[in-house]
Motif scaffolding. Structure first.
Motif, PDB file in Angstrom:
ATOM      1  N   VAL A  19      50.651   2.798  -9.474  1.00 11.08           N
ATOM      2  CA  VAL A  19      49.818   1.869  -8.722  1.00 11.08           C
ATOM      3  C   VAL A  19      50.672   1.234  -7.630  1.00 11.08           C
ATOM      4  O   VAL A  19      51.695   0.610  -7.912  1.00 11.08           O
ATOM      5  N   GLU A  33      51.147  -1.443  -5.895  1.00 12.92           N
ATOM      6  CA  GLU A  33      50.850  -2.879  -5.759  1.00 12.92           C
ATOM      7  C   GLU A  33      51.396  -3.422  -4.443  1.00 12.92           C
ATOM      8  O   GLU A  33      50.831  -4.334  -3.847  1.00 12.92           O
ATOM      9  N   GLU A  49      47.141  -2.363  -3.932  1.00 13.22           N
ATOM     10  CA  GLU A  49      46.294  -1.671  -4.907  1.00 13.22           C
ATOM     11  C   GLU A  49      46.182  -2.498  -6.183  1.00 13.22           C
ATOM     12  O   GLU A  49      47.160  -3.073  -6.664  1.00 13.22           O
ATOM     13  N   PRO A  56      45.494  -2.631 -10.181  1.00 11.22           N
ATOM     14  CA  PRO A  56      45.484  -1.768 -11.375  1.00 11.22           C
ATOM     15  C   PRO A  56      44.244  -1.958 -12.240  1.00 11.22           C
ATOM     16  O   PRO A  56      43.964  -1.133 -13.101  1.00 11.22           O
ATOM     17  N   LYS A  87      40.400  -1.873 -12.344  1.00 13.45           N
ATOM     18  CA  LYS A  87      39.390  -1.255 -11.493  1.00 13.45           C
ATOM     19  C   LYS A  87      38.026  -1.256 -12.182  1.00 13.45           C
ATOM     20  O   LYS A  87      37.928  -1.465 -13.389  1.00 13.45           O
ATOM     21  N   GLY A 122      52.972   1.522 -13.359  1.00  9.04           N
ATOM     22  CA  GLY A 122      53.403   0.749 -12.203  1.00  9.04           C
ATOM     23  C   GLY A 122      54.808   1.074 -11.767  1.00  9.04           C
ATOM     24  O   GLY A 122      55.357   0.429 -10.894  1.00  9.04           O
ATOM     25  N   THR A 178      55.961   1.547  -5.430  1.00 11.62           N
ATOM     26  CA  THR A 178      55.047   0.654  -6.140  1.00 11.62           C
ATOM     27  C   THR A 178      55.329  -0.818  -5.870  1.00 11.62           C
ATOM     28  O   THR A 178      54.428  -1.652  -5.932  1.00 11.62           O
TER      29      THR A 178
END
Length: 646
Positions: A537, A539, A543, A545, A547, A557, A567
């Motif tokens: 992910v 981040e 983004e 995690p 969803k 991650g 990430t």
């Protein structure tokens, strides 16, 4: 009930009182709060970071310390105490050396033991006494139980408890007792561990992670694509074996193969020295701790990397040709090369090839291994089959693992459920029959287990299907159109390196799609979640995690250092206790020494995923269902074997 089963039960419960007592015990357990589940994913050999997350229970240890001692200890003292629980041996050594007088040390010992006992009591509050007893260090069970169940209402036994602690200290047993209590706390804060795939590859110590898991009190594994490669290699797949050696060479981790599992790479090195030279595209990605590696060693790894890569590409072509159902003929890349001009034609476009190392390829039969290559692979496969340590690890993975797991209303899966663009389950046709969704994953797992049980058989359909799980379009573990390993080595144009993901990775943002997947696996979409790994992910790019209105939780991650620049963090973990779910993001783990010196953790943020409206009990879990079945059996035994005869 089967009479043979009844006979077995009566051997254990040979009186009415024993049956009644067990029914009462099991029924009481059903009403306890559910234990804490701990989810980790994509460990990729990062043993030390994993150890820290395991020891601190993703922050669960410090949270309990803070809850219990917030009015007694400062933040600094809480950090010090937490570090003692994480790394008792090392922290005790530091503390002992810091006291100038023995008297001061004895006071500290007494305070620390008392706090440890209180923390054990707090952490064990939702467990039965018998379960707590199993978690205690065996050499101190009697002493700890006496201290643990202390009752001071009338102060009748204050001197009794004080004398126990004083005698432990005077007999030089304080360090051992504190260490045992620390490991008990670590065990009690997490009831069950889920590893949602990818223990192996990239990082340096997957074998140490496996040893840790084998000694863990309660764990399951959902196999990842890298785990399946290792299972495949042990199960007789030469192409899986070539892949794991190539990846270890790429990440400068051949010591896993040689030192970790005792597999002799000398025949491969001899082949590599004979046919290959230095090649920039095949130099290993160096680990920071290995920056001082000698140039000659780098050259050897580079040569091995080339030799095993070419063997891998040849073996893959052979499978593609004998398995037309895999629908991978467009990946017969060695046949698409113009060896004189050093070019390749892909999708109607001709690309120049660079960093070529095709010395052992016969242009007229590019998928054929040379006799030397075949001999090398046979020797490597023999070594794999005779590695006692690897055998223990792979057997553990098979006995405690699966492609997916339905656990406490949640679906745990490493990769994906192959989908079409419209969200329908993607079909794969094998021997004229279509498979999709849960049925497809069950088919994959059945063949993987068959291949494992018949490891001396190579090149059969089941063993080839294990390789397909690593790289096939319809694999639930790969989840992409093609794996472009060849293109990344030999073609400069990065457009050819693109690996197109299955629509699942876009559609998993959609709540209705996630609910449909949960239904496919027989789970309640109102209660369940899909817990996913495999794709880091990002981040750092915003983004999320969590969803699909919390129906999808992605917990990769970036434990692997190779992913952390992408990430922005160092991994997610998930906690699920009786109150609900929390997602934990981790900062990069530097070293155990840093934690000991500074008392700092690597946690950044905890986010609530789901809050239970009513505290969840054991009766609502997988374990609860098993206990209910046991109670039903015991009640039937009581009725038919005892009351019937009155």
């Amino acid at each position: 009930m089967d009479t043979k089963y009844l006979d077995l039960l009566t051997e254990k419960y040979d009186s009415e009182e024993k049956i009644v007592t067990e029914i009462i015990n099991l029924d009481a357990i059903l009403n306890l709060p559910k234990g804490t589940e701990h989810f980790v994913s994509d460990l990729h050999g990062e043993y030390h970071a994993f150890q820290h997350v395991l020891r601190n229970g993703s922050g669960n240890v410090k949270e309990k310390i803070r809850d219990l001692f917030k009015d007694e200890l400062t933040d600094k003292e809480i950090n010090e105490f937490a570090t003692l629980v994480y790394y008792p041996e090392e922290k005790l050594k530091m503390m002992v050396n810091s006291f100038a007088k023995n008297q001061d040390l004895e006071v500290w010992y007494a305070e620390t033991i008392e706090r440890m006992i209180r923390l054990v009591s707090y952490a064990s509050s939702k467990y039965t006494n018998s379960k707590v007893r199993k978690a205690l260090p065996q050499s101190f069970v009697y002493i700890i139980e006496e201290l643990l169940y202390e009752k001071n209402e009338l102060n009748n036994k204050t001197d009794y408890y004080s004398s126990i602690i004083a005698r432990v200290i005077s007999l030089g047993q304080a360090n051992k007792l504190i260490t045992g209590l620390a490991y008990t706390i670590q065990r009690l804060v997490v009831d069950h561990l889920h590893v949602v795939g990818d223990i192996y590859d990239r990082g340096p110590d997957p074998d140490k992670i496996m040893d840790t898991l084998m000694n863990y009190h309660s764990v399951d594994v959902q196999w990842g694509n890298h785990d399946v490669l290792w299972i495949g290699a042990y199960s007789g797949s030469m192409v899986c074996l070539a892949n794991i050696i190539r990846i270890c060479a790429r990440y400068d981790n051949l010591s896993i193969i040689e030192d970790g599992y005792g597999i002799n790479l000398r025949p491969l090195l001899n082949l590599a020295n004979k046919y290959y030279e230095d090649n920039t595209a095949f130099r290993p990605k160096m680990n920071s701790k290995k920056e001082d590696v000698l140039g000659e060693n780098i050259l050897q790894i580079t040569k091995i990397h080339q030799a095993i890569s070419i063997i891998q590409f040849k073996l893959e072509m052979s499978i593609i040709k004998r398995r037309p159902d895999f629908n991978m003929h467009h990946r017969l890349l060695l046949e698409k090369i113009n060896y004189e001009e050093k070019t390749i034609e892909l999708n109607g476009i001709t690309y120049p090839l660079e960093n070529t190392c095709f010395n052992t390829i016969d242009p007229n039969n590019p998928c054929e291994l040379t006799k030397e290559e075949e001999q090398v692979m046979n020797k490597l496969l023999f070594s794999i089959h005779h590695s006692e340590k690897l055998a223990r690890h792979i057997h553990f993975l098979m006995n405690n693992g699966s492609l997916y797991l339905k656990y406490n209303s949640n679906l745990l899966i490493h990769g994906c459920i192959p989908l079409n663009e419209d969200g329908s389950m993607k079909e794969m046709v094998l021997d004229g029959k279509s498979y999709c969704g849960r049925e497809l994953l069950d088919l994959f797992e059945n063949h993987l287990r068959y291949s494992f049980r018949n490891s001396k058989v190579t090149n059969d359909f089941s063993t080839d299907l294990v390789w397909y799980l690593w790289t096939g379009e319809n694999s639930s573990l790969f989840g992409k159109k093609d794996m472009t390993t060849f293109e990344r080595y030999f073609i400069k144009d990065k457009a050819t390196h693109k690996e197109w993901k299955n629509p699942y990775y876009t559609l998993r943002e959609n709540e209705e799609i996630c609910r449909a997947i949960l239904c496919e696996f027989g789970l309640n979409p109102d209660q369940g979640h899909i817990i996913n790994g495999h794709t880091p992910v990002e981040e750092i790019n915003g983004e999320n995690p969590i969803k699909a209105n919390s129906k999808m939780i992605v917990i990769d991650g970036g434990f692997s250092k190779a992913y952390q620049p992408k990430t922005g963090i160092a991994g997610y973990t998930l906690l699920y206790n009786s109150y609900g779910m929390q997602l934990v993001a981790h900062k990069r783990f530097n070293s155990k020494e840093d934690v000991l010196a500074n008392g700092t953790d690597v946690l950044s943020v905890k986010r609530v995923v789901d809050r239970e409206l009513q505290r969840k009990k054991v009766s609502e879990t997988n374990i609860g269902q098993k206990l209910l079945e046991q109670i039903a059996d015991l009640q039937q035994l009581l009725e038919y074997c005892y009351r019937k005869n009155k």
